[in-house]
Design a protein around this motif. Structure first.
Motif, PDB file in Angstrom:
ATOM      1  N   TYR A  24       0.061   2.655   6.813  1.00 23.68           N
ATOM      2  CA  TYR A  24       0.284   2.857   5.384  1.00 23.68           C
ATOM      3  C   TYR A  24      -0.903   3.574   4.745  1.00 23.68           C
ATOM      4  O   TYR A  24      -0.730   4.436   3.887  1.00 23.68           O
ATOM      5  CB  TYR A  24       0.535   1.525   4.676  1.00 23.68           C
ATOM      6  CG  TYR A  24       1.823   0.843   5.080  1.00 23.68           C
ATOM      7  CD1 TYR A  24       2.896   1.556   5.608  1.00 23.68           C
ATOM      8  CD2 TYR A  24       1.960  -0.524   4.935  1.00 23.68           C
ATOM      9  CE1 TYR A  24       4.075   0.916   5.978  1.00 23.68           C
ATOM     10  CE2 TYR A  24       3.139  -1.171   5.300  1.00 23.68           C
ATOM     11  CZ  TYR A  24       4.191  -0.441   5.814  1.00 23.68           C
ATOM     12  OH  TYR A  24       5.352  -1.065   6.172  1.00 23.68           O
ATOM     13  N   THR A  25      -2.099   3.222   5.165  1.00 23.02           N
ATOM     14  CA  THR A  25      -3.291   3.885   4.633  1.00 23.02           C
ATOM     15  C   THR A  25      -3.274   5.369   4.991  1.00 23.02           C
ATOM     16  O   THR A  25      -3.526   6.229   4.140  1.00 23.02           O
ATOM     17  CB  THR A  25      -4.570   3.221   5.181  1.00 23.02           C
ATOM     18  OG1 THR A  25      -4.569   1.838   4.790  1.00 23.02           O
ATOM     19  CG2 THR A  25      -5.814   3.895   4.646  1.00 23.02           C
ATOM     20  N   ALA A  43      -0.593   7.155   2.982  1.00 20.10           N
ATOM     21  CA  ALA A  43      -1.019   7.290   1.580  1.00 20.10           C
ATOM     22  C   ALA A  43      -2.014   8.424   1.424  1.00 20.10           C
ATOM     23  O   ALA A  43      -1.916   9.230   0.489  1.00 20.10           O
ATOM     24  CB  ALA A  43      -1.626   5.972   1.091  1.00 20.10           C
ATOM     25  N   GLU A  44      -2.972   8.506   2.340  1.00 21.00           N
ATOM     26  CA  GLU A  44      -3.967   9.585   2.290  1.00 21.00           C
ATOM     27  C   GLU A  44      -3.316  10.945   2.464  1.00 21.00           C
ATOM     28  O   GLU A  44      -3.642  11.901   1.766  1.00 21.00           O
ATOM     29  CB  GLU A  44      -5.036   9.368   3.357  1.00 21.00           C
ATOM     30  CG  GLU A  44      -5.952   8.206   3.054  1.00 21.00           C
ATOM     31  CD  GLU A  44      -6.850   7.818   4.224  1.00 21.00           C
ATOM     32  OE1 GLU A  44      -6.698   8.386   5.335  1.00 21.00           O
ATOM     33  OE2 GLU A  44      -7.693   6.924   4.034  1.00 21.00           O
ATOM     34  N   GLU A  45      -2.362  11.040   3.374  1.00 21.91           N
ATOM     35  CA  GLU A  45      -1.675  12.304   3.618  1.00 21.91           C
ATOM     36  C   GLU A  45      -0.809  12.722   2.436  1.00 21.91           C
ATOM     37  O   GLU A  45      -0.594  13.903   2.208  1.00 21.91           O
ATOM     38  CB  GLU A  45      -0.809  12.202   4.880  1.00 21.91           C
ATOM     39  CG  GLU A  45      -1.603  12.124   6.151  1.00 21.91           C
ATOM     40  CD  GLU A  45      -0.739  11.821   7.377  1.00 21.91           C
ATOM     41  OE1 GLU A  45       0.506  11.706   7.238  1.00 21.91           O
ATOM     42  OE2 GLU A  45      -1.315  11.700   8.478  1.00 21.91           O
ATOM     43  N   SER A  46      -0.315  11.748   1.673  1.00 21.67           N
ATOM     44  CA  SER A  46       0.581  12.048   0.555  1.00 21.67           C
ATOM     45  C   SER A  46      -0.166  12.544  -0.672  1.00 21.67           C
ATOM     46  O   SER A  46       0.438  13.077  -1.591  1.00 21.67           O
ATOM     47  CB  SER A  46       1.383  10.807   0.175  1.00 21.67           C
ATOM     48  OG  SER A  46       0.587   9.899  -0.577  1.00 21.67           O
ATOM     49  N   GLY A  47      -1.485  12.313  -0.708  1.00 21.50           N
ATOM     50  CA  GLY A  47      -2.249  12.693  -1.892  1.00 21.50           C
ATOM     51  C   GLY A  47      -2.296  11.601  -2.945  1.00 21.50           C
ATOM     52  O   GLY A  47      -2.796  11.812  -4.046  1.00 21.50           O
ATOM     53  N   SER A  52      -4.441   6.000  -4.062  1.00 27.14           N
ATOM     54  CA  SER A  52      -4.805   4.823  -3.269  1.00 27.14           C
ATOM     55  C   SER A  52      -3.602   4.362  -2.450  1.00 27.14           C
ATOM     56  O   SER A  52      -2.471   4.785  -2.697  1.00 27.14           O
ATOM     57  CB  SER A  52      -5.251   3.681  -4.191  1.00 27.14           C
ATOM     58  OG  SER A  52      -4.143   3.236  -4.967  1.00 27.14           O
ATOM     59  N   ARG A  53      -3.889   3.488  -1.498  1.00 29.56           N
ATOM     60  CA  ARG A  53      -2.803   2.905  -0.719  1.00 29.56           C
ATOM     61  C   ARG A  53      -1.907   2.082  -1.635  1.00 29.56           C
ATOM     62  O   ARG A  53      -0.680   2.094  -1.496  1.00 29.56           O
ATOM     63  CB  ARG A  53      -3.361   2.043   0.410  1.00 29.56           C
ATOM     64  CG  ARG A  53      -2.277   1.455   1.296  1.00 29.56           C
ATOM     65  CD  ARG A  53      -2.811   0.663   2.451  1.00 29.56           C
ATOM     66  NE  ARG A  53      -3.519  -0.509   1.966  1.00 29.56           N
ATOM     67  CZ  ARG A  53      -4.245  -1.318   2.725  1.00 29.56           C
ATOM     68  NH1 ARG A  53      -4.381  -1.069   3.997  1.00 29.56           N
ATOM     69  NH2 ARG A  53      -4.854  -2.352   2.208  1.00 29.56           N
ATOM     70  N   SER A  54      -2.514   1.397  -2.618  1.00 27.52           N
ATOM     71  CA  SER A  54      -1.728   0.589  -3.558  1.00 27.52           C
ATOM     72  C   SER A  54      -0.742   1.444  -4.343  1.00 27.52           C
ATOM     73  O   SER A  54       0.418   1.072  -4.524  1.00 27.52           O
ATOM     74  CB  SER A  54      -2.646  -0.152  -4.526  1.00 27.52           C
ATOM     75  OG  SER A  54      -3.433  -1.079  -3.839  1.00 27.52           O
TER      76      SER A  54
END
Length: 128
Positions: free
Chosen positions: A17-18, A21-25, A28-30
């Protein structure tokens, strides 16, 4: 708003998930997980019939949020550079105060133009 904590997720899944999330821009993961949770609930509630307008709204909101983050990041950088001098040194506190004030004034101006807030003479501003 209440905080929701979900336990029982394996570390490997959290790492996935982290990474996603980083790849999506996402900021934060939250934020990424909130987006996915809302989308999942929306799809679950559709009983096999997807309301394409609602899905389009979710995607549009997400895309607008991403554009706002990129724009605000570059606006902050531009504002910082604009307020720094090549001859004088500004303290962090001075710079934060000046940049924050300029960004708030710009944002208020935009919100007034969009008629999302109003100026109450002698008092301040309020949401419409």
């Amino acid at each position: 708003m209440a905080n929701i904590n979900i336990s029982g997720i394996p570390e490997q899944e959290k790492a996935k998930y982290t990474r996603l999330a980083e790849e999506s821009g996402a900021k934060s993961r939250s934020e990424w997980l909130r987006w996915r949770l809302r989308t999942g609930v929306h799809l679950w509630d559709c009983n096999g019939r997807i309301d394409l307008e609602s899905v389009d709204e979710l995607v549009e909101d997400r895309e607008q949020a991403e554009r706002d983050v990129i724009r605000s990041d570059s606006e902050i950088k531009h504002c910082i550079v604009h307020h720094l001098s090549t001859h004088e040194v500004a303290t962090l506190d001075e710079l934060q105060e000046t940049v924050f004030e300029e960004l708030v004034i710009d944002a208020l101006y935009e919100l007034l133009k969009e008629e999302k807030v109003e100026n109450v003479p002698g008092s301040g501003y309020r949401n419409l």
